[in-house]
Design an enzyme around this catalytic site. Structure first.
Site, PDB file in Angstrom:
ATOM      1  CB  CYS A   1     116.556  89.416  10.092  1.00 30.19           C
ATOM      2  SG  CYS A   1     117.023  90.726  11.262  1.00 30.19           S
TER       3      CYS A   1
ATOM      4  CB  CYS B   1     119.550  93.595  10.001  1.00 31.24           C
ATOM      5  SG  CYS B   1     120.185  92.962  11.576  1.00 31.24           S
TER       6      CYS B   1
ATOM      7  CG  HIS C   1     120.943  89.930  13.855  1.00 28.77           C
ATOM      8  ND1 HIS C   1     119.821  89.804  13.073  1.00 28.77           N
ATOM      9  CD2 HIS C   1     120.855  88.953  14.794  1.00 28.77           C
ATOM     10  CE1 HIS C   1     119.085  88.799  13.511  1.00 28.77           C
ATOM     11  NE2 HIS C   1     119.684  88.278  14.568  1.00 28.77           N
TER      12      HIS C   1
ATOM     13  CD  GLU D   1     123.028  91.556   9.225  1.00 33.86           C
ATOM     14  OE1 GLU D   1     122.501  90.760   8.430  1.00 33.86           O
ATOM     15  OE2 GLU D   1     123.125  91.317  10.452  1.00 33.86           O
TER      16      GLU D   1
END
Length: 161
Positions: free
Chosen positions: A105, A108, A79, A81
Site C-alpha cells: 500500500c 508501506c 502490515h 512490509e
C-alpha cells in the site's frame, strides 16, 4: 565435471517461499501477507507478516473488515512490509530487496523508500488500480525502486513440520 544436483530452487523461489511461509504466521482471517528483506549478497535480513503490534492482544482487538473505524482491524494492524522493516536490527537496509506476497500500500511504500530498499519483488497485485496501490506505484517508481512481478515456477515444495 561436478556431480552437484541441478534441481535446487532459485533465489527468487527461496525468498518468495520465505515470505509465503511468513504470511502463514498471520492470524488475519481474510488476508495473510508476508515479507522477506534480503541483502545484495543474498542474506536474509528480516521478515514480517501482517498482525497487531507487540503487546496488543489479537484476542482483544478486532479482526473485522467492516464496521465503525475503532471496531475494525484497519487502525490496529501493522502490515508485513512495515513489520519486516521494523524487525530489522542490523543498521541500514540501503540497497536491499524486499520480497512480498501482496503489492504494498501507499503507507508501506513510504517506509520501503525511506529505509533504502531498492528492489521490490511482489507476487499478488490484486488491489491494482485502487488509490492506495496507484499512489504506491507512483512513489516507488519516482524514488527509483525497481518493481518486479514474481515469476511463478509452479514448482511444488512440500514441507512436513
Amino acid at each position: 565435471m561436478s556431480g552437484k544436483r541441478q534441481d535446487y530452487i532459485s533465489w527468487d523461489e527461496y525468498f518468495m517461499g520465505v515470505a509465503s511461509l511468513s504470511a502463514m504466521r498471520s492470524k488475519d482471517p481474510n488476508t495473510q501477507v508476508g515479507a522477506c528483506i534480503v541483502s545484495e549478497d543474498h542474506k536474509i535480513l528480516s521478515m514480517g507478516y501482517n498482525g497487531f503490534p507487540i503487546g496488543c492482544s489479537d484476542d482483544e482487538f478486532p479482526w473485522e473488515r467492516e464496521g465503525e473505524p475503532l471496531e475494525n482491524k484497519y487502525f490496529y494492524t501493522t502490515h508485513s512490509e512495515l513489520n519486516a522493516i521494523l524487525n530489522y536490527r542490523g543498521g541500514s537496509l540501503e540497497g536491499a530487496t524486499m520480497y512480498v506476497t501482496l503489492f504494498p500500500c501507499n503507507e508501506c511504500a513510504k517506509a520501503i523508500i525511506q529505509s533504502g530498499i531498492r528492489r521490490l519483488v511482489y507476487d499478488s497485485d490484486k488491489y491494482d488500480g485502487t488509490p492506495a496501490v496507484t499512489a504506491s506505484k507512483r512513489m516507488l517508481k519516482a524514488a527509483g525502486v525497481t518493481l518486479q512481478r514474481y515469476e511463478h515456477s509452479n514448482r511444488k515444495i512440500e514441507i512436513i513440520l
